[in-house]
Write a protein that holds these residues in place. Structure first.
Motif, short mmCIF file in Angstrom:
data_model
loop_
_atom_site.label_atom_id
_atom_site.label_comp_id
_atom_site.label_asym_id
_atom_site.label_seq_id
_atom_site.Cartn_x
_atom_site.Cartn_y
_atom_site.Cartn_z
N LYS A 22 8.50 5.11 -19.54
CA LYS A 22 8.52 6.09 -20.62
C LYS A 22 8.31 5.40 -21.97
N LEU A 23 7.59 6.07 -22.84
CA LEU A 23 7.40 5.54 -24.18
C LEU A 23 8.69 5.66 -24.97
N THR A 24 9.03 4.62 -25.70
CA THR A 24 10.21 4.62 -26.55
C THR A 24 9.78 4.35 -28.00
N ASN A 25 10.74 4.32 -28.89
CA ASN A 25 10.44 3.98 -30.28
C ASN A 25 9.77 2.62 -30.38
N GLN A 26 10.26 1.66 -29.60
CA GLN A 26 9.69 0.32 -29.63
C GLN A 26 8.26 0.31 -29.10
N SER A 27 7.96 1.20 -28.15
CA SER A 27 6.60 1.29 -27.63
C SER A 27 5.62 1.64 -28.74
N ILE A 28 6.02 2.54 -29.62
CA ILE A 28 5.15 2.95 -30.73
C ILE A 28 4.92 1.77 -31.67
N LEU A 29 5.96 1.02 -31.96
CA LEU A 29 5.81 -0.15 -32.83
C LEU A 29 4.93 -1.21 -32.17
N ASP A 30 5.05 -1.36 -30.85
CA ASP A 30 4.21 -2.33 -30.13
C ASP A 30 2.74 -1.93 -30.20
N LEU A 31 2.45 -0.64 -30.05
CA LEU A 31 1.06 -0.17 -30.13
C LEU A 31 0.50 -0.38 -31.53
N MET A 32 1.34 -0.18 -32.54
CA MET A 32 0.90 -0.42 -33.91
C MET A 32 0.61 -1.89 -34.14
N ASP A 33 1.46 -2.76 -33.58
CA ASP A 33 1.24 -4.20 -33.73
C ASP A 33 -0.06 -4.65 -33.07
#
Length: 275
Positions: A22-33
């Motif tokens: 599941k996507l989490t808040n950290q997943s979004i930051l990882d995709l941005m990075d």
């Protein structure tokens, strides 16, 4: 060429890994990075199972990390965590909710009208007990968060009906309360001595302007356009009050105390000085 292939394999690996969980808040930051834009990230959110934490503190942290408002709005829509409505202020890097205070009563300044034989208007003053608010805020970098309920507009059964009927902070007025020894008061209307007509609301000359930033999904950042000095203040709802027994006998009040920034600095005496 090898670098390009390697980079592509890394991206594929990341996407494959995210697809298995599941996507989490950290997943979004990882995709941005990894350099992905908003459209790609939103597509990934829509096509994946999610487990987002969209509490006020987490949204503030994500915003500070550069997550755009449209991505935050989509995260909230996909989140199973309920969004709390209301007015919030920042204290020690955390958002604190301002619970509304209820007016204890109203009074009319009939003496002035009587002395002018009814020509002058009588002010309607609403007062609230206690000389200061329990909500203590700092005047430095003062901002507020307004969260409106955009999903349950017709459900007015709870005490947060302001945020189900209103859609913008523009429907609220920021004003200063007159502080008494054991109470605070606000002029909430006037009665014309000639026509006997009643006008409710706060005089626009007594309001304090503020800037509004739309953060998406019914959330707004509100910043006063001027530094507020020590005193008692409140947000007062001036929009249309719904029918069915609802009234506007509450305010979202807060107190600004003398900040150390504005306190006069006393000269430091040495041990040799005469006292």
């Amino acid at each position: 060429m090898k670098r390009t292939i390697l980079f592509g394999l890394i991206l594929f690996s990341c996407f494959f890994s995210l697809a298995q969980e599941k996507l989490t808040n950290q997943s979004i930051l990882d995709l941005m990075d990894l350099g992905f834009g908003s459209e790609v990230i939103k597509a990934k959110i829509n096509s994946s199972k999610t487990y987002f934490d969209t509490s006020m503190d987490q949204l503030k942290a994500l915003k500070e990390e550069g997550v755009s408002s449209d991505i935050l709005a989509l995260m909230i829509n996909k989140s199973s965590v309920a969004v709390e409505c209301g007015v919030f202020y920042t204290k020690n890097d955390k958002l604190v909710k301002i619970e509304p205070s209820v007016f204890s009563g109203t009074k009319t300044s009939a003496l002035g009208a009587a002395m002018t034989y009814g020509i002058a208007s009588a002010k309607v003053k609403s007062y609230i007990n206690n000389a200061t608010s329990v909500n203590k805020v700092d005047s430095i970098n003062l901002t507020f968060i307004f969260q409106f309920d955009i999903k349950n507009k017709n459900d007015l059964g709870s005490g947060n009906w302001w945020f189900k009927t209103a859609s913008s902070p523009n429907e609220f007025a920021l004003t200063q309360l007159k502080q008494k020894r054991d109470s605070r008061e606000l002029v909430t209307g006037k009665v014309s001595g000639i026509t006997a007509s009643t006008q409710m609301g706060i005089d626009s000359k007594k309001t304090i302007k503020f800037a509004i930033e739309d953060l998406g999904n019914g959330r707004y950042k509100v910043t006063p356009s001027q530094i507020l000095g020590p005193g008692e203040y409140c947000f007062f709802y001036q929009g249309t009050i719904p029918m069915g027994g609802f009234n506007n006998q509450s305010i979202f009040d807060f107190s600004i105390e003398q900040s150390t920034t504005y306190k006069r600095k006393l000269p430091v005496r040495s041990g040799n000085e005469l006292r």
